[in-house]
Design a protein around this motif. Structure first.
Motif, short mmCIF file in Angstrom:
data_model
loop_
_atom_site.label_atom_id
_atom_site.label_comp_id
_atom_site.label_asym_id
_atom_site.label_seq_id
_atom_site.Cartn_x
_atom_site.Cartn_y
_atom_site.Cartn_z
N GLY A 1 44.02 -9.39 57.99
CA GLY A 1 45.43 -9.11 58.27
C GLY A 1 46.12 -10.36 58.79
N ASP A 2 47.23 -10.16 59.49
CA ASP A 2 47.98 -11.29 60.03
C ASP A 2 47.20 -12.00 61.13
N SER A 3 46.41 -11.24 61.86
CA SER A 3 45.58 -11.79 62.94
C SER A 3 44.11 -11.58 62.59
N VAL A 4 43.32 -12.64 62.72
CA VAL A 4 41.90 -12.57 62.33
C VAL A 4 41.01 -12.91 63.52
N GLN A 5 40.14 -11.99 63.86
CA GLN A 5 39.14 -12.24 64.91
C GLN A 5 37.88 -12.75 64.24
N THR A 6 37.47 -13.97 64.60
CA THR A 6 36.32 -14.59 63.93
C THR A 6 35.01 -14.41 64.68
N ASP A 7 35.05 -13.78 65.85
CA ASP A 7 33.82 -13.52 66.58
C ASP A 7 33.64 -12.02 66.81
N LEU A 8 34.14 -11.25 65.86
CA LEU A 8 34.03 -9.80 65.93
C LEU A 8 32.56 -9.37 65.84
N GLU A 9 32.15 -8.47 66.71
CA GLU A 9 30.78 -7.96 66.67
C GLU A 9 30.81 -6.45 66.45
N GLY A 10 30.19 -6.03 65.36
CA GLY A 10 30.18 -4.61 65.01
C GLY A 10 29.40 -4.43 63.73
N GLU A 11 29.88 -3.57 62.85
CA GLU A 11 29.15 -3.25 61.63
C GLU A 11 29.60 -4.06 60.42
#
Length: 298
Positions: free
Chosen positions: A165-175
């Motif tokens: 999307g417009d904002s990207v989290q590059t250290d997202l932890e999940g599935e």
């Protein structure tokens, strides 16, 4: 029992050479001066007869054709038992469309990755009468192929490019981005083709492993920017670099890992040139740079 890993494709998305790239590595690969590499995929077996493929590369038809261990043993009989996805990236899921030919296998992934597949109607080509979609929770142990168990765990990363999307989290932890802990015959192997950060819990998890196959996308974080190919850094793409104080060479320096293998190299990475100084540095630190067709026995 012999634990085997077969590198089907060592390159990141686009492969080497990438179709639209005129960088040094791609031009050398086109001329035959350095080996070409297909897109990221690895096959594992605990007995040499029953195999699991981790990530279905767009190049999977070619990869399987040149890997005798994966050839048909009968008219419609294959040693392929399962496919496992570590994320929803195009270079890891597009090969599923090649595997649509009414062939029985089990497709393993987390619930979120399965949802990415389910949301795209083209993947309905995988006939449910033949392909069983099995949803796996994080840290749940399951049998991937005969004698080979696996467990998925979250690693820092991001959603696939086409879901940004417009904002990207590059250290997202999940599935959405996972690593795989594979076990067979008392041996422990970790497959982590995408990782943006080495957190302390991930460090502790893989320390002491018999083998780790790890994200080798870029040599340096600004590699593609310097090459004039992109404005994205490695971190923006959700990948650790090999070099630098926050790179994987430094992160693994104090770990007890018997075999360390870089996979998923971008076409710009200088370690893909067999005589480069960067490759010499990597090998001096005890790493192997994967290449198509490389067989690893643990």
């Amino acid at each position: 029992m012999t634990f085997r890993a077969q590198i089907l494709g060592a390159a990141a998305g686009g492969g080497l050479p990438q179709w639209n790239c005129g960088c040094e590595n791609c031009n050398l690969a086109r001329s035959g001066a350095i080996p070409a590499q297909t897109q990221s995929s690895v096959a594992f077996s605990a007995n040499g007869k029953d195999w699991a493929i981790l990530n279905a590369s767009p190049d999977i038809r070619e990869q399987m054709a040149r890997t005798p261990a994966l050839h048909p043993t009968g008219r419609r009989e294959l040693p392929l038992r399962s496919v496992l996805l570590t994320n929803g990236d195009i270079d890891h899921v597009a090969g599923l469309l090649t595997l649509r030919e009414q062939q029985k296998f089990e497709l393993f992934a987390t619930g979120e990755i399965h949802q990415v597949i389910a949301d795209n109607p083209i993947f309905a080509a995988l006939n449910p009468a033949f392909v069983t979609r099995s949803q796996i929770s994080l840290d749940q142990e399951f049998e991937l192929a005969k004698g080979l168990t696996a467990k998925l765990f979250a690693v820092p990363g991001k959603v696939p490019l086409y879901l940004e999307g417009d904002s990207v989290q590059t250290d997202l932890e999940g599935e959405q981005t996972v690593g795989v802990h594979l076990s067979a015959g008392g041996k422990n192997v970790f497959y982590i083709p995408g990782c943006s950060t080495m957190h302390t819990d991930l460090h502790a998890r893989i320390d002491g492993a018999d083998m780790v196959l790890f994200d080798g996308t870029l040599w340096r974080d600004d590699e593609m920017v310097i090459a004039g190919l992109s404005q994205k850094t490695g971190q923006r793409m959700g990948h650790m670099s090999m070099s630098g104080p926050d790179g994987s060479l430094e992160a693994f320096a104090d770990m007890d890992v018997k075999q360390k293998v870089f996979v998923h190299m971008n076409n710009t990475n200088p370690v893909l040139r067999p005589t480069s100084e960067e490759k010499k540095q990597v090998e001096a630190a005890g790493w192997t740079v994967a290449c198509d067709g490389l067989e690893l026995v643990i």
